[in-house]
Motif scaffolding. Structure first.
Motif, mmCIF file in Angstrom:
data_model
loop_
_atom_site.group_PDB
_atom_site.id
_atom_site.type_symbol
_atom_site.label_atom_id
_atom_site.label_comp_id
_atom_site.label_asym_id
_atom_site.label_seq_id
_atom_site.Cartn_x
_atom_site.Cartn_y
_atom_site.Cartn_z
ATOM 1 N N ARG A 17 4.523 -1.657 -3.164
ATOM 2 C CA ARG A 17 3.220 -1.009 -3.040
ATOM 3 C C ARG A 17 3.324 0.515 -3.008
ATOM 4 O O ARG A 17 2.483 1.213 -3.581
ATOM 5 N N GLN A 68 -4.358 6.232 -3.226
ATOM 6 C CA GLN A 68 -3.651 5.353 -2.299
ATOM 7 C C GLN A 68 -3.888 5.846 -0.877
ATOM 8 O O GLN A 68 -3.504 6.960 -0.528
ATOM 9 N N MET A 113 -0.293 0.006 1.229
ATOM 10 C CA MET A 113 -1.235 -0.707 0.383
ATOM 11 C C MET A 113 -1.237 -0.133 -1.030
ATOM 12 O O MET A 113 -0.894 1.023 -1.250
ATOM 13 N N THR A 163 -7.115 -2.576 3.035
ATOM 14 C CA THR A 163 -7.080 -1.222 2.473
ATOM 15 C C THR A 163 -8.306 -0.433 2.910
ATOM 16 O O THR A 163 -8.207 0.740 3.300
#
Length: 420
Positions: free
Chosen positions: A81, A33, A38, A138
């Motif tokens: 998220r 991540q 995101m 992202t």
């Protein structure tokens, strides 16, 4: 029906090709991540397949669930998220196998396509394209070079001189649409009476925004909404996201550092930054109704168009579909202008408006309340127009996007307006 089946199949394949390109990474990059804002890219990958299974296999084709045990993992409303990396997500190989199985079954089911379920297919195609744009955001947040490539944008689009702002006469116009293939928040069509106003002919450029910075715009509370001033101080914001200064203004774009091009629309600014700039410039952000009237209304024909330039999509009239991985120069696409002469209303950057996200009069949920209804209220601001990363299927003149006013990772900019 054969032509319809072929079109749906081709659009499903095109969306998946883009998803595959954006997830052509090693397992470490797919499962990590890059920001709590995101999801890990592997979540997006399996999510688009699970969404497709829910709507095109179970709902449209009546197929028994393939992997009901994973539905909760990929429910965007059940898991925010920031927490998704902690879930027992499908590993990359398994995620690819799952979505591949779903897709093959969907393509096979097209032989029984019913027109009364066409909306579900259009919805799933748009959903995957929207996640492709999310995946690009992202990639933008990653520090290392992404490997994304692009053709040179220089010289591909002519820049034609333009006047700074355009006058839009007051009066009623038809806002929204009754097209059954659009999202519920775009419907129904309704008449809105808008007072006369001026609107910028093109989005605010990087050069324009640099002038705001150089004039101390980030240091003067008088330009800022009180909540925006608190946000600016908390984040120590001094420029758009991904900008920094080393003699000249530089930006990080997909992991590469480059000079900020002064003649592109500014992007990666929050609503609060856009609002502060507009106040500094002696203007304001347009309302959503003003933006749509400037984009769609043909005063001569007394009707609203689907696109600023007409009712048929034309790829040479806007910077859409990830063909360039950045905005085109301000003043580009003169042939894509609206009847009132306003340019670049679709593509390049999402444009913040002053309007809170809400339903139109007569709003009806379709097909589920979690797409629009649960977001209605003062917490979200409406964005219009689409960005360079937006696929044309989600860039019609009635399409509505929304986000928190603090968001900057999205490909958002703005243009200003003022009352006549």
């Amino acid at each position: 029906m054969d032509a319809l089946r072929e079109r749906i199949a081709a659009e499903l394949v095109a969306a998946r090709e883009r998803s595959n390109l954006l997830t052509a990474l090693d397992d470490r990059d797919l499962t990590s991540q890059v920001s709590p804002l995101m999801s890990p890219l592997v979540w997006d990958l399996a999510h688009v397949g699970n969404y497709e299974e829910l709507w095109l296999l179970r709902a449209a084709a009546g197929v028994e669930p393939l992997r009901p045990e994973i539905d909760g993992l990929y429910d965007a409303f059940e898991h925010p998220r920031a927490t998704r990396p902690t879930l027992p997500l499908l590993p990359p190989d398994e995620a690819r196998a799952y979505i591949g199985t779903v897709r093959n079954m969907v393509l096979d089911s097209l032989k029984d396509l019913r027109e009364d379920r066409l909306f579900l297919y259009e919805m799933v195609i748009q959903h995957e394209h929207q996640h492709d744009e999310t995946m690009l955001a992202t990639h933008q947040l990653r520090k290392e070079p992404s490997g994304l490539t692009e053709p040179s944008a220089d010289g591909l689009v002519p820049v034609v001189p333009y006047r700074p702002e355009t006058f839009i006469p007051g009066g009623p116009f038809t806002m929204g649409t009754d097209d059954p293939q659009t999202y519920d928040n775009e419907r129904p069509a309704h008449v809105v009476d808008v007072p006369p106003f001026f609107i910028d002919t093109v989005p605010v450029s990087n050069a324009d925004y640099m002038a705001f910075i150089e004039d101390g715009g980030y240091d003067q509370e008088r330009w800022w909404d009180p909540r925006g001033w608190a946000w600016r101080k908390d984040k120590d914001a001094k420029a758009p996201a991904f900008w920094f200064r080393e003699g000249v203004w530089l930006r990080r774009r997909f992991g590469d550092v480059e000079a900020v091009p002064p003649d592109q629309p500014v992007q990666h600014v929050s609503w609060y930054e856009a609002d502060a700039y507009a106040r500094w410039a002696g203007k304001r952000l347009p309302t959503e109704a003003e933006w749509e009237k400037a984009a769609r209304w043909d005063e001569t024909e007394q009707r609203s168009r689907v696109y600023p330039w007409g009712d048929t999509y034309a790829p040479d009239k806007a910077n859409l579909g990830q063909q360039r991985l950045q905005p085109a120069k301000t003043g580009s696409f003169p042939d894509g202008a609206s009847p009132s002469g306003v340019r670049q209303l679709l593509g390049d950057v999402w444009e913040w408006t002053s309007t809170d996200f809400h339903g139109y009069p007569g709003f009806q949920v379709k097909p589920y309340k979690e797409y629009s209804l649960v977001f209605f209220g003062p917490d979200y601001k409406v964005l219009r127009g689409g960005s360079w990363a937006t696929d044309p299927v989600a860039a019609r003149g009635t399409f509505r996007n929304w986000d928190y006013p603090i968001r900057r990772q999205i490909f958002a900019g703005f243009r200003c307006a003022r009352s006549a």
